[in-house]
Design an enzyme around this catalytic site. Structure first.
Site, PDB file in Angstrom:
ATOM      1  CG  ASN A 154      -0.222  -0.086   2.595  1.00 15.25           C
ATOM      2  OD1 ASN A 154       0.727  -0.477   2.715  1.00 15.25           O
ATOM      3  ND2 ASN A 154      -1.108   0.062   3.624  1.00 15.25           N
ATOM      4  CD  GLU A 251       4.529  -0.609  12.669  1.00 11.04           C
ATOM      5  OE1 GLU A 251       3.544  -0.583  13.043  1.00 11.04           O
ATOM      6  OE2 GLU A 251       5.399   0.114  13.473  1.00 11.04           O
ATOM      7  CB  CYS A 285      -2.193  -0.631   8.356  1.00 14.07           C
ATOM      8  SG  CYS A 285      -1.130   0.468   8.462  1.00 14.07           S
ATOM      9  CD  GLU A 459       7.956   0.892  10.706  1.00 13.45           C
ATOM     10  OE1 GLU A 459       6.779   0.913   9.943  1.00 13.45           O
ATOM     11  OE2 GLU A 459       8.764   0.310  10.115  1.00 13.45           O
TER      12      GLU A 459
HETATM   13  P1  NDP Z   1       1.206  -9.683   3.537  1.00 18.41           P
HETATM   14  O1  NDP Z   1       1.207  -9.895   5.020  1.00 18.41           O
HETATM   15  O2  NDP Z   1       0.451 -10.681   2.680  1.00 18.41           O
HETATM   16  O3  NDP Z   1       2.534  -9.407   2.883  1.00 18.41           O
HETATM   17  C1  NDP Z   1       3.590  -8.492   3.458  1.00 18.41           C
HETATM   18  C2  NDP Z   1       5.021  -8.878   2.937  1.00 18.41           C
HETATM   19  O4  NDP Z   1       5.516 -10.034   3.522  1.00 18.41           O
HETATM   20  C3  NDP Z   1       5.085  -8.910   1.474  1.00 18.41           C
HETATM   21  O5  NDP Z   1       6.107  -8.469   1.062  1.00 18.41           O
HETATM   22  C4  NDP Z   1       5.122 -10.605   1.477  1.00 18.41           C
HETATM   23  O6  NDP Z   1       5.438 -11.038   0.110  1.00 18.41           O
HETATM   24  C5  NDP Z   1       5.967 -11.088   2.686  1.00 18.41           C
HETATM   25  N1  NDP Z   1       5.921 -12.387   2.861  1.00 18.41           N
HETATM   26  C6  NDP Z   1       5.126 -13.116   2.890  1.00 18.41           C
HETATM   27  N2  NDP Z   1       4.957 -14.411   3.547  1.00 18.41           N
HETATM   28  C7  NDP Z   1       6.342 -14.369   4.026  1.00 18.41           C
HETATM   29  C8  NDP Z   1       7.080 -15.256   4.833  1.00 18.41           C
HETATM   30  N3  NDP Z   1       6.608 -16.187   5.102  1.00 18.41           N
HETATM   31  N4  NDP Z   1       8.468 -14.826   5.390  1.00 18.41           N
HETATM   32  C9  NDP Z   1       8.438 -13.602   4.817  1.00 18.41           C
HETATM   33  N5  NDP Z   1       8.004 -12.599   4.202  1.00 18.41           N
HETATM   34  C10 NDP Z   1       6.714 -12.878   3.696  1.00 18.41           C
HETATM   35  O7  NDP Z   1       0.652  -8.239   3.474  1.00 18.41           O
HETATM   36  P2  NDP Z   1       0.015  -7.528   2.268  1.00 18.41           P
HETATM   37  O8  NDP Z   1       1.220  -7.063   1.234  1.00 18.41           O
HETATM   38  O9  NDP Z   1      -1.279  -7.988   1.513  1.00 18.41           O
HETATM   39  O10 NDP Z   1      -0.222  -6.034   2.826  1.00 18.41           O
HETATM   40  C11 NDP Z   1      -1.604  -5.804   3.497  1.00 18.41           C
HETATM   41  C12 NDP Z   1      -1.497  -5.978   4.940  1.00 18.41           C
HETATM   42  O11 NDP Z   1      -0.584  -5.349   5.394  1.00 18.41           O
HETATM   43  C13 NDP Z   1      -2.533  -5.675   5.860  1.00 18.41           C
HETATM   44  O12 NDP Z   1      -3.162  -6.552   6.627  1.00 18.41           O
HETATM   45  C14 NDP Z   1      -2.278  -4.354   6.396  1.00 18.41           C
HETATM   46  O13 NDP Z   1      -2.916  -4.208   7.731  1.00 18.41           O
HETATM   47  C15 NDP Z   1      -0.921  -4.337   6.753  1.00 18.41           C
HETATM   48  N6  NDP Z   1      -0.147  -3.097   6.685  1.00 18.41           N
HETATM   49  C16 NDP Z   1       0.195  -2.817   7.882  1.00 18.41           C
HETATM   50  C17 NDP Z   1       0.691  -1.219   8.326  1.00 18.41           C
HETATM   51  C18 NDP Z   1       1.395  -1.085   9.512  1.00 18.41           C
HETATM   52  O14 NDP Z   1       2.286  -0.507   9.477  1.00 18.41           O
HETATM   53  N7  NDP Z   1       0.873  -1.486  10.474  1.00 18.41           N
HETATM   54  C19 NDP Z   1       1.019  -0.602   7.191  1.00 18.41           C
HETATM   55  C20 NDP Z   1       0.515  -1.223   5.957  1.00 18.41           C
HETATM   56  C21 NDP Z   1      -0.026  -2.417   5.857  1.00 18.41           C
HETATM   57  P3  NDP Z   1       4.530 -11.190  -1.195  1.00 18.41           P
HETATM   58  O15 NDP Z   1       3.255 -10.276  -0.838  1.00 18.41           O
HETATM   59  O16 NDP Z   1       5.295 -10.550  -2.240  1.00 18.41           O
HETATM   60  O17 NDP Z   1       4.519 -12.639  -1.067  1.00 18.41           O
END
Ligand code: NDP
Length: 485
Positions: A154, A251, A285, A459
């Site tokens: 995002n 996060e 988020c 952060e």
């Molecule tokens: P995901 O949890 O699906 O993915 C986050 C990242 O982790 C991606 O780069 C993903 O790779 C990677 N990833 C997935 N599985 C693993 C693993 N087993 N080991 C290491 N890395 C892994 O989230 P989204 O990308 O779908 O983002 C949306 C989510 O993020 C929402 O739930 C939102 O709430 C949260 N979010 C939180 C924020 C905060 O600051 N608290 C800010 C923004 C979003 P890939 O997707 O490329 O497979």
């Protein structure tokens, strides 16, 4: 100059672009049209190894650079980002589909804020002198070593900088893995840091899906992992990091409450609810997606909200007049549609939206459900799309109890003209990042992060420094050493 969305190569390792087309191809899709605008390849084990080796070598040198000089590199990078804000924003818009109206003010600019803030603070990072009479202790604030950043889709530019800037300021090196959905902008941050004087290998970017993230997290060369992502991914990454006792910042997601009292300024409350649900098409988020509205103001709130939603300009995100763009991907659009269907099926009252927008790309209408109850799926699960759930309440105590009845705890907001109530209520809401008569402001000066399942660590702000460094304490004896024998 306008950036070509197709990067020079997929990865940025040891100060230069690096390609390895034997990795899985990742098409980059412009969410507003569905067209493929670039292709990158997932990192192979050889690329991951090269990135970690480069980071390890760079970190050893960087930790010896004076903090003031480190800071100067970061502030220079911030300045370059500001100069190129327009081009970086266009690229971010093509990568994420977010309207240019937003990316111009919330992405590269927020990234530059972080580089500037931590660049400025770097020289002030010191230890302490602790007197003990004749003897004394001093502390040294040390870097952790090689750190891994893993981002969500995002806010790709912002996430890379929110992690990279404090990490580098504290003397660490970083390997950053963007979400596979939005791989483009982190590469530009790496390029800009090199241009600003960062040594080769200090900030590396490798592309890939979860497996690449997982390979990074489990590598023994890595001292810390900072993830922005969903709660289920956070659980996996935290567990993997724990295996080797690594530092983490998590996060994660939320289902945050926004509590609006009868005495609130109606238009400000509606603006807060719009900002907390429809900015970035709801893909934020910290969004306040459970909007608790006190019964006396409820109908006026819904009527004003429906009226204001008509002013949303849905369209080409590259047109600066557009204020509402598509979902990041077809998959995310389908997930959100699934929740909208559940909202209808479980008996919530649809006030506006609810459907797809008749055009190419992954556009959904801004959607509002009223008469939502605490047990409904749309009131319990994070949707990560433009779906607002409006719930009614009678008393302050009831609102607080219901607002806290969730596994999440990222954010919370309250709108009221009664200032003592505002502070009393916010004081009882279990969340990390809170707002009074506002919603979703995220200045770099303020700590950001969640409680409960929404994460650990913070952060931004001075608080982030504790999560990117560790203290060594040194006891100094001035006299003779006594021993039992
Ligand atoms: P995901 O949890 O699906 O993915 C986050 C990242 O982790 C991606 O780069 C993903 O790779 C990677 N990833 C997935 N599985 C693993 C693993 N087993 N080991 C290491 N890395 C892994 O989230 P989204 O990308 O779908 O983002 C949306 C989510 O993020 C929402 O739930 C939102 O709430 C949260 N979010 C939180 C924020 C905060 O600051 N608290 C800010 C923004 C979003 P890939 O997707 O490329 O497979």
């Amino acid at each position: 100059m306008m950036y070509d969305p197709q990067p020079t190569a997929s990865h940025y390792v040891n100060g230069a672009y690096l390609e390895d087309t034997s990795g899985t191809p990742i098409p980059v899709i412009y969410p507003a049209t569905g067209e493929v605008i670039a292709t990158v390849y997932a990192a192979t084990p050889a690329v991951i190894d090269a990135a970690l080796a480069a980071a390890e070598a760079a970190q050893k040198l960087w930790a010896k650079v004076s903090p003031r000089e480190r800071g100067r590199v970061l502030t220079r990078a911030a300045q370059i980002m500001r100069e190129r804000n327009h081009d970086l924003s266009v690229l971010e818009t093509r990568d994420t589909g977010k309207p240019l109206q937003e990316t111009l003010v919330a992405d590269a600019t927020s990234g530059a804020d972080a580089l500037e803030y931590f660049g400025g603070i770097a020289a002030g990072l010191t230890g302490e002198h602790i007197p003990l009479g004749e003897d004394w202790v001093y502390t040294i604030r040390e870097a952790l070593g090689v750190c891994v950043g893993i981002g969500a889709w995002n806010y790709p530019t912002q996430i890379a900088c929110w992690k990279g800037a404090p990490a580098l300021a504290c003397g660490n090196a970083m390997v950053f893995k963007p979400s596979e959905t939005t791989p483009l902008c982190a590469l530009k941050i790496a390029e800009i840091l090199t241009e600003a004087g960062a040594p080769a290998g200090l900030f590396n970017v490798v592309q890939g899906m979860g497996e690449v993230g997982s390979a990074l997290v489990t590598d023994p060369r890595v001292a810390k992992v900072s993830l922005t992502g969903s709660v289920p991914t956070g659980r996996k990454v935290y567990a993997a990091a724990a295996e080797q006792m690594k530092h983490v910042t998590m996060e994660l997601g939320g289902k945050s409450p926004l509590v609006i009292f009868d005495d609130a300024d109606l238009d400000n409350a509606v603006s807060g609810a719009i900002n907390g649900n429809f900015y970035s098409s709801g893909q934020v988020c910290s969004n306040g997606t459970r909007v608790f509205v006190q019964k006396g103001i409820k109908e006026a709130f819904l009527a004003r909200l429906a009226e204001r939603l008509k002013n949303a300009v849905i369209g080409d995100p590259l047109d600066e007049a557009t204020s509402f763009g598509p979902m990041v991907s077809e998959r995310q659009m389908q997930i959100v549609q699934g929740y909208i269907n559940k909202g209808r099926a479980e008996g919530a009252r649809l006030i506006s939206g609810g459907g797809r927008v008749e055009r190419d790309g992954f556009f959904l209408e801004p959607t509002v459900f009223a008469d939502v109850t605490d047990d409904m799926t749309i009131a319990r699960e994070e949707i990560f799309g433009p779906v607002m759930a409006v719930l009614d309440f009678d008393t302050e105590a009831e609102a607080i109890a219901r607002a806290n009845a969730t596994e999440f705890g990222l954010s919370a907001g309250v709108f009221t003209r009664d200032l003592s109530r505002a502070h009393r209520v916010i004081g009882q809401l279990r969340a990390g990042s809170c707002f009074i008569n506002s919603y979703n402001d995220a200045p770099v000066e303020a700590p950001f992060g969640g409680v409960k399942a929404s994460g650990v660590g913070r952060e931004n702000s001075k608080a982030a420094l504790d999560h990117w460094s560790q203290l060594k304490s040194v006891y100094v004896r001035m006299g003779d050493v006594e021993a039992a024998f």
